[in-house]
Design an enzyme around this catalytic site. Structure first.
Site, PDB file in Angstrom:
ATOM      1  N   LYS A   1      19.661 -22.290  17.037  1.00  0.00           N
ATOM      2  CA  LYS A   1      20.796 -21.473  17.509  1.00  0.00           C
ATOM      3  C   LYS A   1      20.792 -20.104  16.798  1.00  0.00           C
ATOM      4  O   LYS A   1      20.969 -19.075  17.415  1.00  0.00           O
ATOM      5  CB  LYS A   1      22.130 -22.185  17.225  1.00  0.00           C
ATOM      6  CG  LYS A   1      22.482 -23.320  18.178  1.00  0.00           C
ATOM      7  CD  LYS A   1      23.922 -23.800  17.897  1.00  0.00           C
ATOM      8  CE  LYS A   1      24.357 -24.928  18.794  1.00  0.00           C
ATOM      9  NZ  LYS A   1      25.710 -25.401  18.537  1.00  0.00           N
TER      10      LYS A   1
ATOM     11  N   HIS B   1       6.638 -48.155  37.650  1.00  0.00           N
ATOM     12  CA  HIS B   1       5.513 -47.648  38.440  1.00  0.00           C
ATOM     13  C   HIS B   1       4.991 -46.341  37.866  1.00  0.00           C
ATOM     14  O   HIS B   1       4.322 -45.572  38.560  1.00  0.00           O
ATOM     15  CB  HIS B   1       5.942 -47.515  39.906  1.00  0.00           C
ATOM     16  CG  HIS B   1       6.280 -48.859  40.493  1.00  0.00           C
ATOM     17  ND1 HIS B   1       5.444 -49.547  41.351  1.00  0.00           N
ATOM     18  CD2 HIS B   1       7.337 -49.673  40.263  1.00  0.00           C
ATOM     19  CE1 HIS B   1       6.004 -50.710  41.650  1.00  0.00           C
ATOM     20  NE2 HIS B   1       7.143 -50.823  41.003  1.00  0.00           N
TER      21      HIS B   1
ATOM     22  N   GLU C   1      19.801 -36.983  17.169  1.00  0.00           N
ATOM     23  CA  GLU C   1      20.376 -35.908  16.364  1.00  0.00           C
ATOM     24  C   GLU C   1      20.998 -36.449  15.069  1.00  0.00           C
ATOM     25  O   GLU C   1      21.088 -35.747  14.073  1.00  0.00           O
ATOM     26  CB  GLU C   1      21.444 -35.168  17.189  1.00  0.00           C
ATOM     27  CG  GLU C   1      21.390 -33.666  17.006  1.00  0.00           C
ATOM     28  CD  GLU C   1      22.272 -32.907  17.989  1.00  0.00           C
ATOM     29  OE1 GLU C   1      21.719 -32.095  18.738  1.00  0.00           O
ATOM     30  OE2 GLU C   1      23.491 -33.113  18.008  1.00  0.00           O
TER      31      GLU C   1
HETATM   32  O1  PA5 Z   1      26.333 -33.051  18.603  1.00  0.00           O
HETATM   33  C1  PA5 Z   1      26.455 -31.878  18.321  1.00  0.00           C
HETATM   34  O2  PA5 Z   1      27.149 -31.507  17.362  1.00  0.00           O
HETATM   35  C2  PA5 Z   1      25.778 -30.812  19.152  1.00  0.00           C
HETATM   36  O3  PA5 Z   1      24.999 -31.356  20.155  1.00  0.00           O
HETATM   37  C3  PA5 Z   1      26.819 -29.881  19.783  1.00  0.00           C
HETATM   38  O4  PA5 Z   1      27.720 -30.660  20.516  1.00  0.00           O
HETATM   39  C4  PA5 Z   1      26.183 -28.856  20.687  1.00  0.00           C
HETATM   40  O5  PA5 Z   1      25.275 -28.106  19.945  1.00  0.00           O
HETATM   41  C5  PA5 Z   1      27.221 -27.935  21.308  1.00  0.00           C
HETATM   42  O6  PA5 Z   1      27.957 -27.273  20.329  1.00  0.00           O
HETATM   43  P1  PA5 Z   1      29.329 -26.569  20.651  1.00  0.00           P
HETATM   44  O7  PA5 Z   1      30.289 -27.600  21.114  1.00  0.00           O
HETATM   45  O8  PA5 Z   1      29.750 -25.939  19.364  1.00  0.00           O
HETATM   46  O9  PA5 Z   1      29.069 -25.538  21.738  1.00  0.00           O
END
Ligand code: PA5
Length: 425
Positions: free
Chosen positions: A415, A299, A278
């Site tokens: 989202k 395996h 990410e």
């Molecule tokens: O790393 C990130 O920013 C994302 O993976 C968020 O943690 C994830 O989308 C969850 O978001 P939120 O904490 O707003 O529910």
């Protein structure tokens, strides 16, 4: 606590020309002058975290753990992976801890959700709901369903005492809900994004309920902070970042396979995949982060790594020096299974031999570069160390690619699409 060995991947000489860039980026991180610098709160966090908040979390966690048998940790992505990675690595997969942890809000599988709700009917459970935005659909749905069950079982007032919300200090639907219902809340700092938040209440509260010594986790993180203050390539976190950059940009590898030989480290590899995937997967750049558990995957994918399509991936192998537990292999009276030749060794020694055998096969015959990460242990201090160490390496790595490590524009698109398709106002 982590050593990086490039003997089976790159020669020392290739690193030298990156020294200047490493120095510049190091100062960019510490002086907060790079892309996304509003989200660099995690850099100083091991020394600046709120001690009063930690004391309050310890007290709440102790009370909660006394009252429940199951803790539901509800969250997704950075609001879930770190807590699970820590709890599984430190406590193991069949721990003796009183409170069992179940993770929800990371899936919309109706079957999984319904099965967990059935399982909870006769259990004393509490909820730790985590969302920075407070609006992410998956955890919001899971929280509503679990909260309804808890309120039905315990009544509204008692249920409110068994719920802890970890979210933004001021805004978001979860914050509003928590304030109205009177849940205990802990804060996700504004300047720390999800995947860099494991050492904040996001990861810490669930660790505390699971019986983890969080002071040791912070000691490990503080040591990693000190060890990664060096602005040259004797800083192993930076050397790892530069090495993976060279394998990607100069040697043209497309993917990095993180390999562990410990099942309880599987969620560490999942947390690592999110951190690097990410942070770096933007502007058509970045290594694809993959993971394997050996011997299990020897395996299955082991065959592909050894003899399949070449020049796609390199491996980064985690070698644990000192296991949490070990078993001696003894001599049987009758050697029908033919294993007496192993008598006198421990199971961990055999595991280390497997690592050496596999590395030799993958390098010498398979011609797949291998980076070795030597981890001293698999305990609380090590978790604090490795989580901070990888975050620092990731920031260096993304800045080498000239990418903002701290946003996730692609995730935001999905989202928003979901909100639109489901008709959210
Ligand atoms: O790393 C990130 O920013 C994302 O993976 C968020 O943690 C994830 O989308 C969850 O978001 P939120 O904490 O707003 O529910």
């Amino acid at each position: 606590m982590i050593k990086v060995n490039f003997t089976n991947a790159l020669s020392e000489a290739v690193f030298e020309k990156y020294l200047g860039q490493v120095k510049d980026i190091h100062h960019m991180i510490h002086d907060k002058t790079g892309l996304g610098s509003d989200f660099l709160g995690w850099v100083e966090w091991p020394n600046t975290y709120d001690q009063a908040e930690l004391a309050a979390m310890k007290q709440t966690a102790k009370q909660l753990a006394n009252e429940i048998d199951v803790l539901l940790v509800i969250g997704i992505g950075g609001s879930y992976l770190g807590a699970r990675a820590a709890i599984e690595m430190i406590n193991g997969l069949y721990s003796q801890q009183k409170v069992k942890v179940i993770y929800l809000g990371n899936t919309m599988s109706s079957t999984y959700m319904a099965q967990v709700l059935q399982y909870l009917q006769n259990k004393k459970f509490g909820i730790c709901v985590v969302s920075k935005s407070g609006t992410t659909t998956e955890p919001a749905i899971a929280f509503r369903l679990c909260k309804e069950l808890l309120e039905k079982k315990e009544g509204f007032l008692k249920a409110a005492k068994l719920i802890v919300a970890i979210t933004d200090k001021h805004k978001g639907a979860l914050k509003t809900l928590a304030d109205e219902a009177g849940y205990q809340t802990f804060v996700i700092p504004d300047d720390i994004g999800g995947r860099y938040s494991v050492l904040t209440p996001v990861g810490v509260f669930a660790m505390l309920v699971s019986g983890i010594d969080v002071d040791n986790v912070f000691k490990g993180a503080q040591q990693a902070y000190q060890d990664t203050l060096i602005d040259d390539l004797t800083n192993y976190a930076y050397k790892y970042a530069v090495g993976r950059y060279i394998l990607n940009y100069e040697k043209k590898y497309k993917a990095e396979m993180l390999v562990t030989y410990e099942l309880q480290m599987q969620m560490i590899t999942e947390w690592w995949k999110q951190l690097f995937g990410e942070s770096e997967g933007k502007d058509s750049k970045g290594l694809l982060p993959l993971s394997c558990i050996f011997s299990t995957d020897l395996h299955s994918l082991g065959q592909f790594i050894q003899e399949g399509t070449k020049n796609i991936l390199f491996e980064t192998v985690i070698e644990i020096k000192k296991p949490q537990l070990d078993l001696a292999l003894t001599k049987a009276e009758q050697d029908i299974d033919g294993l007496n030749y192993l008598a006198g060794k421990t199971l961990h020694e055999v595991n280390i031999t497997a690592i050496q055998g596999v590395i030799a096969a993958h390098i010498k015959v398979g011609h797949v570069p291998n980076i070795i990460l030597e981890f001293e242990t698999m305990d609380d201090k090590m978790f604090g160390y490795l989580s901070y160490w990888f975050m620092k390496a990731c920031a260096m790595s993304a800045y080498l690619l000239k990418i903002n490590p701290f946003d996730q524009p692609g995730v935001e698109i999905y989202k928003k699409n979901m909100f639109d398709l489901l008709g959210k106002n």
